[in-house]
Design a protein around this motif. Structure first.
Motif, PDB file in Angstrom:
ATOM      1  N   VAL A 120       0.800  -1.226   0.000  1.00 53.69           N
ATOM      2  CA  VAL A 120       0.000   0.000   0.000  1.00 53.69           C
ATOM      3  C   VAL A 120       0.837   1.282   0.000  1.00 53.69           C
ATOM      4  CG1 VAL A 120      -1.804   1.336   1.174  1.00 53.69           C
ATOM      5  CG2 VAL A 120      -1.970  -1.142   1.075  1.00 53.69           C
ATOM      6  N   ILE A 121       1.822   1.423   0.852  1.00 51.69           N
ATOM      7  CA  ILE A 121       2.575   2.676   0.954  1.00 51.69           C
ATOM      8  C   ILE A 121       3.185   3.097  -0.382  1.00 51.69           C
ATOM      9  CG2 ILE A 121       4.554   3.817   2.055  1.00 51.69           C
ATOM     10  CD1 ILE A 121       3.791   2.193   4.581  1.00 51.69           C
ATOM     11  N   PRO A 122       3.828   2.200  -1.164  1.00 49.01           N
ATOM     12  CA  PRO A 122       4.385   2.647  -2.444  1.00 49.01           C
ATOM     13  C   PRO A 122       3.342   3.220  -3.402  1.00 49.01           C
ATOM     14  CG  PRO A 122       5.289   0.526  -1.853  1.00 49.01           C
ATOM     15  CD  PRO A 122       4.183   0.830  -0.874  1.00 49.01           C
ATOM     16  N   VAL A 123       2.098   2.826  -3.242  1.00 47.87           N
ATOM     17  CA  VAL A 123       1.028   3.325  -4.104  1.00 47.87           C
ATOM     18  C   VAL A 123       0.757   4.797  -3.798  1.00 47.87           C
ATOM     19  CG1 VAL A 123      -1.399   2.999  -4.740  1.00 47.87           C
ATOM     20  CG2 VAL A 123       0.022   1.037  -4.183  1.00 47.87           C
ATOM     21  N   LEU A 124       1.048   5.226  -2.580  1.00 48.91           N
ATOM     22  CA  LEU A 124       0.785   6.596  -2.169  1.00 48.91           C
ATOM     23  C   LEU A 124       1.864   7.575  -2.626  1.00 48.91           C
ATOM     24  CD1 LEU A 124      -0.458   5.846   1.447  1.00 48.91           C
ATOM     25  CD2 LEU A 124      -1.838   6.170  -0.616  1.00 48.91           C
ATOM     26  N   VAL A 125       2.975   7.068  -3.144  1.00 49.36           N
ATOM     27  CA  VAL A 125       4.076   7.900  -3.619  1.00 49.36           C
ATOM     28  C   VAL A 125       3.971   8.012  -5.136  1.00 49.36           C
ATOM     29  CG1 VAL A 125       6.579   8.159  -3.707  1.00 49.36           C
ATOM     30  CG2 VAL A 125       5.518   7.091  -1.707  1.00 49.36           C
ATOM     31  N   TRP A 126       3.694   9.217  -5.639  1.00 49.47           N
ATOM     32  CA  TRP A 126       3.472   9.440  -7.060  1.00 49.47           C
ATOM     33  C   TRP A 126       4.462  10.452  -7.600  1.00 49.47           C
ATOM     34  CZ3 TRP A 126      -1.645   8.619  -9.595  1.00 49.47           C
ATOM     35  CH2 TRP A 126      -2.453   7.774  -8.870  1.00 49.47           C
ATOM     36  N   ASP A 127       4.690  10.400  -8.900  1.00 50.39           N
ATOM     37  CA  ASP A 127       5.484  11.437  -9.555  1.00 50.39           C
ATOM     38  C   ASP A 127       4.555  12.258 -10.444  1.00 50.39           C
ATOM     39  OD1 ASP A 127       5.046   9.944 -11.869  1.00 50.39           O
ATOM     40  OD2 ASP A 127       7.124   9.331 -12.101  1.00 50.39           O
ATOM     41  N   SER A 128       5.118  13.218 -11.175  1.00 47.97           N
ATOM     42  CA  SER A 128       4.277  14.095 -11.998  1.00 47.97           C
ATOM     43  C   SER A 128       3.672  13.366 -13.191  1.00 47.97           C
ATOM     44  CB  SER A 128       5.061  15.325 -12.456  1.00 47.97           C
ATOM     45  OG  SER A 128       6.124  14.949 -13.295  1.00 47.97           O
ATOM     46  N   ASP A 129       4.141  12.149 -13.466  1.00 53.82           N
ATOM     47  CA  ASP A 129       3.541  11.335 -14.527  1.00 53.82           C
ATOM     48  C   ASP A 129       2.430  10.442 -13.975  1.00 53.82           C
ATOM     49  OD1 ASP A 129       5.075  12.184 -16.777  1.00 53.82           O
ATOM     50  OD2 ASP A 129       6.780  11.071 -15.961  1.00 53.82           O
ATOM     51  N   GLN A 130       2.060  10.650 -12.719  1.00 49.00           N
ATOM     52  CA  GLN A 130       1.039   9.871 -12.006  1.00 49.00           C
ATOM     53  C   GLN A 130       1.372   8.386 -11.974  1.00 49.00           C
ATOM     54  OE1 GLN A 130      -2.964  10.877 -13.206  1.00 49.00           O
ATOM     55  NE2 GLN A 130      -2.745  12.951 -12.469  1.00 49.00           N
ATOM     56  N   ARG A 131       2.648   8.079 -11.867  1.00 49.25           N
ATOM     57  CA  ARG A 131       3.087   6.692 -11.699  1.00 49.25           C
ATOM     58  C   ARG A 131       3.437   6.496 -10.243  1.00 49.25           C
ATOM     59  NH1 ARG A 131       7.973   5.855 -14.886  1.00 49.25           N
ATOM     60  NH2 ARG A 131       7.760   3.665 -14.390  1.00 49.25           N
TER      61      ARG A 131
END
Length: 145
Positions: A120-131
């Motif tokens: 779950v936690i890695p899903v909450l970390v996004w970049d400007s490309d919404q990845r």
């Protein structure tokens, strides 16, 4: 060295004007990065399916049901991403998981992506490309089909 002669560091990258710009993806329409609404709907569909299937193995509101649903969710991701291009939720929302390098997603990418998604936690970390971090590590991106 002047500012333009220096090698660009990762932290120096300007944010994308739209999600997927740095990846060479279009701003909208087919093959553009799947936006947050479709992502939430897809994961809700997948989680709902896992909860329903888990009822075959354990009564609702038990820890056995919770664990069964969690493991079924993980299994569905790993099984469906390489075979149909995404989870059931992805496909119903018009999305698919593709590798950044192109070609078939393979077997290892869905496993890595799903293990990180399950944390779950890695899903909450996004970049400007919404990845999310899970997509960055697996070398994948969720696009509109």
């Amino acid at each position: 060295m002047s500012g333009s002669d220096r090698p660009q560091r990762f932290g120096d990258l300007a944010p994308s004007e739209w999600p997927g710009e740095r990846l060479g993806l279009p701003e909208r329409g087919q093959h553009s990065v799947t936006r947050i609404g479709r992502r939430f709907l897809a994961i809700a569909i997948d989680w709902g399916a896992a909860l329903l299937i888990a009822l075959l193995f354990a009564p609702y509101s038990t820890s056995a049901h919770s664990w069964a649903a969690y493991l079924i969710f993980i299994a569905m991701q790993i099984l469906f991403i390489p075979t149909i291009g995404g989870s059931i939720g992805h496909r119903l929302t018009g999305s698919r998981v593709v590798p950044i390098a192109g070609g078939w997603v393979g077997l290892w990418r869905p496993v890595v992506r799903t293990v990180l998604l399950a944390l779950v936690i890695p899903v909450l970390v996004w970049d400007s490309d919404q990845r999310g971090f899970h997509d960055k590590i697996a070398g994948t991106v969720l696009i509109r089909a």
